[in-house]
Scaffold this active site. Structure first.
Site, PDB file in Angstrom:
ATOM      1  N   HIS A 268       0.728  -1.034   0.180  1.00 42.12           N
ATOM      2  CA  HIS A 268       0.210   0.499   0.227  1.00 42.12           C
ATOM      3  C   HIS A 268       0.600   1.007   0.093  1.00 42.12           C
ATOM      4  O   HIS A 268       0.113   1.620  -0.447  1.00 42.12           O
ATOM      5  CB  HIS A 268      -0.830   0.059   1.377  1.00 42.12           C
ATOM      6  N   CYS A 269       2.310   1.386   0.705  1.00 39.79           N
ATOM      7  CA  CYS A 269       2.840   2.749   0.641  1.00 39.79           C
ATOM      8  C   CYS A 269       3.831   3.138  -0.219  1.00 39.79           C
ATOM      9  O   CYS A 269       3.895   3.653  -0.820  1.00 39.79           O
ATOM     10  CB  CYS A 269       3.431   1.991   2.045  1.00 39.79           C
ATOM     11  N   LEU A 270       4.909   2.066  -0.280  1.00 40.09           N
ATOM     12  CA  LEU A 270       5.952   1.799  -0.817  1.00 40.09           C
ATOM     13  C   LEU A 270       5.784   3.015  -2.189  1.00 40.09           C
ATOM     14  O   LEU A 270       6.836   3.846  -2.756  1.00 40.09           O
ATOM     15  CB  LEU A 270       7.765   1.620  -0.790  1.00 40.09           C
TER      16      LEU A 270
END
Ligand SMILES: NC(=O)c1ccc[n+]([C@@H]2O[C@H](COP(=O)([O-])OP(=O)(O)OC[C@H]3O[C@@H](n4cnc5c(N)ncnc54)[C@H](O)[C@@H]3O)[C@@H](O)[C@H]2O)c1
Length: 428
Positions: A268-270
């Site tokens: 979801h993030c990087l």
């Protein structure tokens, strides 16, 4: 209105957005004395699952959701009128032009704002560009009397186990919690809120600083992962094993932090968060070239793995167009069933465009856009030309791959020891 003391008194906490971030946070707060919870999500499916005590995530067991049985689980923002504090944990993806997409955050905040009581503490946890809480929440909640606005980044690492804690700290209660308010009073209120559930709360100068710190943490990882990815390609071309190099460099006790290369970056993030910073920097007239370059390199890794797979197949005279490729592990990392942004999908696209047929095994992901997972049996291995290892996924019987004759492209050095020197083994 007098500020309510979050630490001493009974408190009603609203959590909006019950996903990978909102749910564990809810469980942590539910364990604190004096806390009642109002849990809001727009997805009836998600709410029903929570009422049944079921978790949407393999790394977050249903028993943690079952702890929420006393909470008010609702889709109605009017229920937030009883909350002393409301925490927003909504998705913050990118638009098609790779710019921040705050539409879920804004929609949820706009729906909640008319219902909040005077003096409510409002906290944003979604990852976002520095200034969001002050500017965007300032605008949306500006009309609520005595509202206090703060930002506190979520630092959850799905599936992480902390070996120094007897229970492994699965909910991150011992991960220091950063808190920055739009005003000093808001910081104080938010610190009081989080002290109920977190062992260490770290106040910072402002919500802007807290937002920026979260982005820096993720950019640090994204840039370093891109760096080792690029080094893997360069060392491979020179005939040097990148993992041997990293083992060697890691013996230095200072000034070097190890990162390991893989097939690309997922989750979801990087793949997303760093571009919130490059957007905000551009808006301020500055550049964030490392961020852009690392994004480019990380996005190019699956194409590199596809080229290595084609080369491995060619070593046995197999043409990509007729190849049968088995992807091993499609989750973006070990121990989770999260497939968002997983490099498995761009890799599958690259290989399909050559004409290869693709299947996968991943015990934690029974189905995905590639179809249904296969079990890694001897018969399955015999039916494929190459196994491309993308994740050292929990539950995969890698020894079956070792014992088979299948070509192996290994992007994570999982079978490096077992198959070192064998002509069928390729670094991916
Ligand atoms: N997943 C992680 O590991 C992680 C770690 C740190 C930070 N974050 C950040 O936290 C934020 C939330 O991420 P997540 O992974 O929990 O997302 P998620 O997709 O797992 O969950 C989001 C939830 O919000 C709900 N939702 C969406 N729009 C809504 C609306 N308008 N009203 C009410 N509910 C709505 C969805 O139904 C869903 O249940 C993001 O900014 C993300 O970048 C995520």
């Amino acid at each position: 209105m007098e500020a309510r003391d979050e630490e001493a008194s009974d408190i009603a906490i609203g959590i909006v957005g019950l996903g990978a971030v909102g749910l564990p946070l809810a469980t942590l707060f539910s364990r604190a004395p004096g806390v009642s919870l109002i849990l809001l999500d727009e997805s009836e499916e998600r709410l029903d699952a929570i009422r049944r005590g079921e978790s949407p995530h393999s790394h977050f067991e249903g028993r943690y959701v079952a702890e929420l049985e006393d909470a008010l689980v609702t889709a109605d923002p009017a229920d937030l009128s009883a909350a002393d504090a409301v925490v927003f944990c909504l998705p913050t993806p990118l638009t098609e032009s790779r710019e921040p997409d705050l539409s879920a955050v804004c929609a949820a905040a706009e729906a909640a704002a008319p219902h909040l009581a005077p003096g409510t503490l409002v906290v944003l946890e979604s990852t976002t560009w520095p200034g969001t809480t002050r500017e965007v929440f300032g605008e949306i909640f500006g009309g609520v009397e005595d509202v206090h606005l703060a930002y506190s980044p979520e630092r959850v690492d799905p599936g992480r186990v902390d070996p120094s804690r007897p229970d492994g700290d699965p909910l991150g209660a011992h991960v220091p919690k950063l808190v920055g308010g739009v005003t000093p009073a808001a910081t104080e209120r938010a610190v009081g809120l989080y002290r109920r559930a977190f062992a260490e709360v770290v106040p910072v100068a402002s919500s802007d600083v807290a937002e920026a710190a979260k982005l820096v943490e993720n950019i640090y990882r994204a840039v370093n992962i891109a760096l080792v990815g690029e080094l893997k390609i360069a060392f491979d071309a020179m005939g040097i094993d990148v993992w041997e190099v990293l083992d060697a460099a890691s013996t230095k006790p200072f000034g070097f932090t190890r990162f390991d290369p893989g097939p690309g970056m997922g989750g979801h993030c990087l793949p997303i968060d760093p571009f919130y910073l490059s957007w905000a920097a551009r808006r301020a007239g500055a550049e964030a070239r490392f961020v852009e370059l690392s994004g480019e390199i990380n996005r190019a890794m699956p194409a590199y793995v596809a080229r290595k797979t084609a080369a491995a197949l060619a070593s046995r005279g197999i043409d990509g167009a007729s190849a049968r490729v088995l992807l091993v592990g499609v989750a973006y990392k070990r121990g989770v069933n999260i497939v968002e942004e997983s490099p498995a999908f761009p890799l599958a696209e690259e290989l399909s465009s050559l004409g290869a047929s693709i299947a996968y095994c991943d015990p934690l992901v029974p189905e995905c856009s590639l179809g249904e997972a296969l079990e890694l049996t001897d018969e399955v291995l015999a039916a494929f030309d190459v196994a491309v290892i993308l994740v050292d996924q929990v539950g995969v019987q890698f020894e079956r791959i070792v014992e088979s004759e299948i070509l192996v492209v290994d992007t994570r050095a999982v079978l490096r020891e077992a198959l070192r020197g064998e002509p069928r083994y390729f670094v991916g």
